[in-house]
Scaffold this motif. Structure first.
Motif, PDB file in Angstrom:
ATOM      1  N   TYR A   1       0.821  -1.358   0.046  1.00  0.00           N
ATOM      2  CA  TYR A   1       0.030  -0.103  -0.048  1.00  0.00           C
ATOM      3  C   TYR A   1       1.018   1.292   0.040  1.00  0.00           C
ATOM      4  CZ  TYR A   1      -3.588   3.268   1.259  1.00  0.00           C
ATOM      5  OH  TYR A   1      -4.685   4.451   1.392  1.00  0.00           O
TER       6      TYR A   1
ATOM      7  N   TRP B   1       4.785  -5.674  -5.269  1.00  0.00           N
ATOM      8  CA  TRP B   1       3.699  -6.629  -5.619  1.00  0.00           C
ATOM      9  C   TRP B   1       4.441  -8.035  -5.102  1.00  0.00           C
ATOM     10  CZ3 TRP B   1       1.816  -5.778 -11.383  1.00  0.00           C
ATOM     11  CH2 TRP B   1       1.223  -4.783 -11.461  1.00  0.00           C
TER      12      TRP B   1
ATOM     13  N   ALA C   1      -6.216  -7.247  -2.926  1.00  0.00           N
ATOM     14  CA  ALA C   1      -7.049  -6.550  -4.119  1.00  0.00           C
ATOM     15  C   ALA C   1      -7.153  -4.793  -3.712  1.00  0.00           C
ATOM     16  CB  ALA C   1      -8.189  -7.120  -4.594  1.00  0.00           C
TER      17      ALA C   1
ATOM     18  N   HIS D   1      -4.247  -2.888  -3.685  1.00  0.00           N
ATOM     19  CA  HIS D   1      -3.435  -2.571  -4.928  1.00  0.00           C
ATOM     20  C   HIS D   1      -4.374  -1.412  -5.558  1.00  0.00           C
ATOM     21  CE1 HIS D   1      -3.238  -2.993  -9.504  1.00  0.00           C
ATOM     22  NE2 HIS D   1      -1.969  -3.195  -9.170  1.00  0.00           N
ATOM     23  N   TYR D   2      -5.703  -1.432  -5.479  1.00  0.00           N
ATOM     24  CA  TYR D   2      -6.507  -0.662  -6.048  1.00  0.00           C
ATOM     25  C   TYR D   2      -6.633   0.885  -5.578  1.00  0.00           C
ATOM     26  CZ  TYR D   2     -10.912   1.072  -7.992  1.00  0.00           C
ATOM     27  OH  TYR D   2     -11.968   1.879  -8.785  1.00  0.00           O
TER      28      TYR D   2
ATOM     29  N   ASP E   1      -8.473  -0.873 -13.787  1.00  0.00           N
ATOM     30  CA  ASP E   1      -7.842  -0.986 -12.647  1.00  0.00           C
ATOM     31  C   ASP E   1      -8.256  -1.934 -11.532  1.00  0.00           C
ATOM     32  OD1 ASP E   1      -6.014   0.787 -13.596  1.00  0.00           O
ATOM     33  OD2 ASP E   1      -6.927   2.492 -12.717  1.00  0.00           O
TER      34      ASP E   1
ATOM     35  N   ASP F   1      -7.743  -5.476 -12.779  1.00  0.00           N
ATOM     36  CA  ASP F   1      -6.396  -5.972 -12.534  1.00  0.00           C
ATOM     37  C   ASP F   1      -6.159  -5.886 -10.898  1.00  0.00           C
ATOM     38  OD1 ASP F   1      -3.729  -6.425 -12.968  1.00  0.00           O
ATOM     39  OD2 ASP F   1      -3.091  -3.991 -12.583  1.00  0.00           O
ATOM     40  N   SER F   2      -6.944  -5.304 -10.112  1.00  0.00           N
ATOM     41  CA  SER F   2      -6.653  -5.422  -8.599  1.00  0.00           C
ATOM     42  C   SER F   2      -7.410  -6.922  -8.349  1.00  0.00           C
ATOM     43  CB  SER F   2      -7.391  -4.456  -7.883  1.00  0.00           C
ATOM     44  OG  SER F   2      -6.776  -3.166  -8.314  1.00  0.00           O
ATOM     45  N   CYS F   3      -8.449  -7.115  -8.771  1.00  0.00           N
ATOM     46  CA  CYS F   3      -9.032  -8.453  -8.352  1.00  0.00           C
ATOM     47  C   CYS F   3      -8.306  -9.538  -8.739  1.00  0.00           C
ATOM     48  CB  CYS F   3     -10.575  -8.624  -9.137  1.00  0.00           C
ATOM     49  SG  CYS F   3     -11.721  -7.177  -8.137  1.00  0.00           S
TER      50      CYS F   3
ATOM     51  N   GLN G   1      -5.084  -9.766  -9.421  1.00  0.00           N
ATOM     52  CA  GLN G   1      -3.719  -9.781  -8.727  1.00  0.00           C
ATOM     53  C   GLN G   1      -4.258 -10.191  -7.221  1.00  0.00           C
ATOM     54  OE1 GLN G   1      -1.703  -6.038  -8.266  1.00  0.00           O
ATOM     55  NE2 GLN G   1       0.291  -7.103  -7.695  1.00  0.00           N
TER      56      GLN G   1
END
Length: 401
Positions: free
Chosen positions: A83, A88, A116, A119-120, A139, A142-144, A146
């Motif tokens: 955060y 990552w 998620a 990242h989001y 976005d 992509d977060s979900c 990841q």
């Protein structure tokens, strides 16, 4: 230990050492490689400039060293590094560890959602407002992905490991069942063999006993009557030992666990007396060498083998050296050491008469059987003529059996 067994033991020990070294290398690699990836990610994203982002990122990467002991705590630290420091690898590896080592589905879902969101949502959040445009949806997707990918992969690894353990258990169970089936088959064959032995031998020996008893009752001469009584007693004793061995074979017990006591060294005086030969008996523990029973007790298998050796030797003397004088010597060598052994020597002088042209039943074992018995008990057996025309039979049995 024979050479083949020694070679197998050395190979097994070497294989275990190699396998242990390989496992240790895999363990070290499993600890160092994630930390190296985390540190590389931290420095690539945040550069070499000192700051809170770099500090949190490096801390998150180093926390992976404890991911197997404290997976949940390490996941919290790495989520903070993601955060704040925008890394990552560390949080994804930490989430994989949690989902592969913890059985809680709720914990796996919570970890994936937290990753998620980390990242989001940008840092600092400020006036962040989720956008519904194309870039905002990308976005979010992509977060979900990841957050879900390491959780799904960790769950798959855990399931695969459990299936492997289950397969090993099933394989071990099948091996045990196969061993039990083999033991049951051997027991069945043992019972069949015992019945055949009883049918083939016991009936004929019983007839010998009955005929000898009838001969004893009808003989007029005392010598013939005594000989018939001896034959009958030997037949009865043979039947008793035969029933004992057959019962042992059918029940799968050890040779000394039947109703009739197995022969021992204490029975040698009676054996030599019944042989009808001029025998001098020298046993361990006897002070005068006059054939008194030994005072020392040895392993049952050793005493039984020594008894059978003397019995076979006396039988051979009766067959091939009538009138010969016999000396039976039993001694203990290297007493109190690991190489302690019981030795038996049966020496007979040259015969004083020619062997009678009589047909004797062949047991099919003789000296070969004695050698095999001695080898099984960690010893050896030798037989051969002496310089004076007699014969010498020696056998040694390890007392550590």
């Amino acid at each position: 230990m024979n050479p083949a067994t020694r070679t197998t033991t050395r190979f097994t020990a070497a294989y275990r050492q190699v396998a242990g070294a390989a496992a240790a290398h895999r363990h070290v690699l499993g600890l160092v490689l994630p930390v190296a990836l985390g540190l590389l990610d931290a420095f690539l994203v945040n550069g070499m400039r000192p700051g809170s982002e770099l500090g949190v990122s490096v801390t998150a990467a180093l926390a992976l060293l404890l991911r197997r002991r404290l997976p949940v705590a390490v996941l919290a630290v790495t989520l903070l590094g993601m955060y704040i420091g925008y890394i990552w690898f560390a949080p994804m590896i930490a989430l994989y560890t949690v989902t592969s080592r913890r059985s809680s589905n709720a914990l796996a879902v919570a970890g994936a959602v937290a990753l998620a969101l980390a990242h989001y949502i940008p840092y600092p959040p400020g006036g962040f407002v989720p956008a519904a445009d194309r870039q905002g949806l990308l976005d979010m997707l992509d977060s979900c992905v990841q957050g879900a990918a390491p959780a799904v992969f960790g769950r798959w690894t855990r399931t695969r490991r459990q299936l492997g353990e289950r397969v090993q258990e099933l394989t071990a169970t099948r091996h045990r069942e196969a061993e039990l089936l083999a033991e049951r088959t051997v027991a069945t064959e043992r019972e069949q063999l015992a019945r055949e032995i009883h049918d083939v031998v016991a009936h004929q020996v019983s007839l010998i006993s009955v005929q000898a008893g009838a001969l004893q009752m009808t003989c007029c001469q005392d010598s013939s009557r005594d000989l018939a009584r001896t034959v009958r007693e030997l037949a009865v004793r043979t039947l008793t030992e035969l029933r004992h061995m057959v019962g042992t074979l059918r029940a799968g017990r050890s040779a000394g666990s039947g109703h009739a006591a197995p022969p021992r060294l204490a029975d040698l005086p009676a054996l030599t007396e019944e042989s009808g030969l001029e025998v001098t008996l020298d046993l361990p523990g006897s002070q005068d060498g006059g054939g008194s029973a030994p005072r020392t007790v040895f392993p049952e298998a050793v005493e039984r083998a020594a008894y059978r050796t003397v019995q076979e030797a006396l039988t051979n003397v009766r067959k091939h050296a009538p009138g010969a004088q016999v000396r039976v010597t039993v001694r203990v060598c290297d007493s109190g050491t690991a190489d302690a052994r019981l030795t038996v020597a049966v020496r007979n002088s040259p015969p004083t008469a020619l062997p009678r042209p009589q047909t004797y039943p062949e047991g099919g074992h003789g000296l070969l059987g004695l050698r095999e018995r001695a080898l099984l008990l960690g010893g050896a057996c030798h037989a051969g003529p002496t310089a004076d025309g007699g014969f010498l039979l020696t056998a040694a049995f390890a007392l550590g059996v």
